[in-house]
Enzyme design. Structure first.
Site, mmCIF file in Angstrom:
data_model
loop_
_atom_site.group_PDB
_atom_site.id
_atom_site.type_symbol
_atom_site.label_atom_id
_atom_site.label_comp_id
_atom_site.label_asym_id
_atom_site.label_seq_id
_atom_site.Cartn_x
_atom_site.Cartn_y
_atom_site.Cartn_z
ATOM 1 N N GLY A 46 0.854 -1.178 0.000
ATOM 2 C CA GLY A 46 0.000 0.000 0.000
ATOM 3 C C GLY A 46 0.888 1.224 0.000
ATOM 4 O O GLY A 46 2.060 1.141 -0.358
ATOM 5 N N GLY A 49 2.915 0.638 3.776
ATOM 6 C CA GLY A 49 3.579 -0.569 4.233
ATOM 7 C C GLY A 49 3.695 -1.614 3.150
ATOM 8 O O GLY A 49 2.999 -1.583 2.140
ATOM 9 N N ASP A 168 -10.025 6.059 5.270
ATOM 10 C CA ASP A 168 -9.449 5.491 4.052
ATOM 11 C C ASP A 168 -10.252 4.254 3.644
ATOM 12 O O ASP A 168 -9.694 3.193 3.377
ATOM 13 C CB ASP A 168 -7.963 5.164 4.269
ATOM 14 C CG ASP A 168 -7.193 5.001 2.957
ATOM 15 O OD1 ASP A 168 -7.752 5.327 1.881
ATOM 16 O OD2 ASP A 168 -6.038 4.547 3.010
HETATM 17 P P1 ADP Z 1 -1.376 0.322 3.462
HETATM 18 O O1 ADP Z 1 -1.624 1.118 4.698
HETATM 19 O O2 ADP Z 1 0.026 0.467 2.979
HETATM 20 O O3 ADP Z 1 -2.404 0.572 2.406
HETATM 21 P P2 ADP Z 1 -2.736 -2.175 4.084
HETATM 22 O O4 ADP Z 1 -2.873 -2.495 5.516
HETATM 23 O O5 ADP Z 1 -3.943 -1.620 3.403
HETATM 24 O O6 ADP Z 1 -1.467 -1.216 3.882
HETATM 25 O O7 ADP Z 1 -2.237 -3.455 3.299
HETATM 26 C C1 ADP Z 1 -1.900 -3.394 1.922
HETATM 27 C C2 ADP Z 1 -2.465 -4.604 1.184
HETATM 28 O O8 ADP Z 1 -1.903 -5.802 1.713
HETATM 29 C C3 ADP Z 1 -3.972 -4.783 1.343
HETATM 30 O O9 ADP Z 1 -4.683 -4.038 0.385
HETATM 31 C C4 ADP Z 1 -4.136 -6.266 1.153
HETATM 32 O O10 ADP Z 1 -4.162 -6.581 -0.213
HETATM 33 C C5 ADP Z 1 -2.866 -6.846 1.751
HETATM 34 N N1 ADP Z 1 -3.076 -7.246 3.155
HETATM 35 C C6 ADP Z 1 -2.979 -6.436 4.224
HETATM 36 N N2 ADP Z 1 -3.204 -7.107 5.375
HETATM 37 C C7 ADP Z 1 -3.453 -8.379 5.028
HETATM 38 C C8 ADP Z 1 -3.763 -9.575 5.762
HETATM 39 N N3 ADP Z 1 -3.848 -9.560 7.094
HETATM 40 N N4 ADP Z 1 -3.978 -10.713 5.083
HETATM 41 C C9 ADP Z 1 -3.879 -10.725 3.734
HETATM 42 N N5 ADP Z 1 -3.576 -9.654 2.976
HETATM 43 C C10 ADP Z 1 -3.371 -8.476 3.604
HETATM 44 MG MG MG Z 2 -4.357 0.127 2.535
HETATM 45 MG MG MG Z 3 -3.067 2.662 5.077
#
Ligand code: ADP
Ligand code: MG
Ligand code: MG
Ligand code: ADP
Length: 352
Positions: A46, A49, A168
């Site tokens: 994302g 992260g 978000d």
């Molecule tokens: P950011 O804050 O960088 O957007 P996210 O927490 O939204 O980060 O995570 C980015 C992506 O990673 C998500 O859109 C999803 O596709 C994948 N993801 C995040 N957490 C999980 C999880 N617990 N299990 C599977 N996929 C995940």
């Molecule tokens: Mg995200």
């Molecule tokens: Mg985020």
């Protein structure tokens, strides 16, 4: 620093930690044994992260890694996950622990361990699969239920959960369980709206209050710089509900029962047809704030069955130009419950 005390109870291997365990864990001095944490595969990236599928003592986990420049985002996401009652809700992503470590080049890096959701985010799931009416209703209902809970200020015994805005809401920040139920995730930009530190106009971070989120999902008042900061609590909830409406549109466009005798259209993000994969703030401003344009309903939805009428009305009531006219997340949840109860057979076939 806010997060330095966050530690996991060593060796604790319950299936999911309750909020109480988490609070307890926050006060213990034992550290996560990161030697036992293996990062196996990059599963998401994302803005803030990189997310990996990993394993910790044979248990499958998801690991969200933040570089030191995203420390604020990390600390904020942790502070939301640590709120009382949050981890007891079925439609909020399961948080396991948070920690920091030092990379090979001496930089600090921060990590959040959470439950691994095998289907990934909602957007990914929908791009790979179409869904039937009941599944689609359940998925969107779950997201809505999670958001309604997040928005609610709660007192339970001596526990207090402030109202929180997600800020978000997108189909990438919703995760899908193996049974296809959905949870709200990614609280990196979330904000407490009540309690001792609610947002106020004139704060140093007023700019940050009004202009965050994913451009594609930004409400017209955010794009137009007309967010009502006098009632910040309502205004930020209304911004979340706008994005929820777009998420409904993305989801139900992949509902096979709503395209009888046709192939279901390919998955599209909201406004993807109009603005492509990387809409700019200015493009969104013109389309959504100035021209008041919203996603188009497919031809197949011209039928005025009970289900389609209620569904379209619900989306329109979520993404209304007038923020104050929008449904609350609680109302949206009720609408989705009603839709879930309509069998598509009755709803689509018999009410034409
Ligand atoms: P950011 O804050 O960088 O957007 P996210 O927490 O939204 O980060 O995570 C980015 C992506 O990673 C998500 O859109 C999803 O596709 C994948 N993801 C995040 N957490 C999980 C999880 N617990 N299990 C599977 N996929 C995940
Ligand atoms: Mg995200
Ligand atoms: Mg985020
Ligand atoms: P923060 O992390 O912003 O300091 P707190 O957990 O300290 O949040 O709580 C924020 C505010 O919520 C408190 O200052 C108080 O006004 C209110 N609050 C906290 N716990 C309770 C409770 N059990 N009952 C009523 N109000 C509470």
């Amino acid at each position: 620093a806010l997060f330095l005390g966050y530690r996991m109870i060593k060796g604790k291997q319950k299936h999911s930690l309750s909020a109480l365990d988490v609070m307890e864990a926050a006060n213990t001095e034992s550290t996560v044994d990161l030697d036992n944490l293996k990062l196996l595969e990059l599963i998401g990236r994302g803005r803030y992260g990189a997310v990996f599928r990993g394993s910790l003592n044979e248990r499958c986990v998801a690991v969200k890694l933040f570089s030191s420049s995203n420390r604020q985002n990390f600390a904020n996401e942790c502070s939301i996950y640590y709120l009382p009652l949050l981890q007891q809700h079925d439609n909020i992503a399961r948080f396991l622990t948070a920690d920091e470590r030092t990379t090979a080049d001496g930089q600090p890096e921060f990590l959040i361990l959470m439950e691994y959701y095998p289907h990934g985010c909602l957007s990914r799931y929908l791009s790979l699969h179409s869904v039937d009416w009941l599944t689609c209703c359940r998925m969107t209902h779950g997201v809505t239920r999670g958001l309604a809970f997040l928005h609610t200020e709660l007192y339970r015994g001596d526990q207090y959960k402030p109202a929180v805005a997600h800020r978000d809401v997108t189909s990438r920040n919703v995760l899908v369980r193996a049974d296809l139920s959905c949870v709200l995730a990614d609280f990196g930009l979330s904000m407490k709206l009540t309690g001792n530190r609610p947002c106020r106009p004139g704060d140093d971070d007023t700019m940050a209050i009004s202009e965050v989120g994913t451009v594609r999902y930004m409400a017209p008042e955010v794009l137009g710089g007309a967010l009502n900061l006098r009632d910040c609590e309502s205004a930020l909830k209304q911004v979340d509900v706008y994005a929820l409406g777009l998420l409904y549109w993305e989801s139900f466009r992949r509902c096979s029962d709503l395209f009888p005798g046709e192939t279901v259209p390919e998955y599209q993000l909201a406004f993807q047809a109009e603005l492509g994969n990387h809409p700019s703030f200015e493009e969104m401003q013109i389309l959504v704030a100035r021209e008041k344009y919203r996603p188009r309903f497919p031809e197949a939805w011209k039928e005025n069955s009970l289900a389609l009428r209620s569904l379209k009305e619900t989306m329109e009531d979520c993404w209304d130009q007038d923020a104050e006219a929008r449904l609350t997340a609680q109302c949206a949840e009720e609408r989705l419950s009603e839709l879930t109860l309509l069998s598509t057979h009755t709803a689509i076939q018999n009410h034409r």
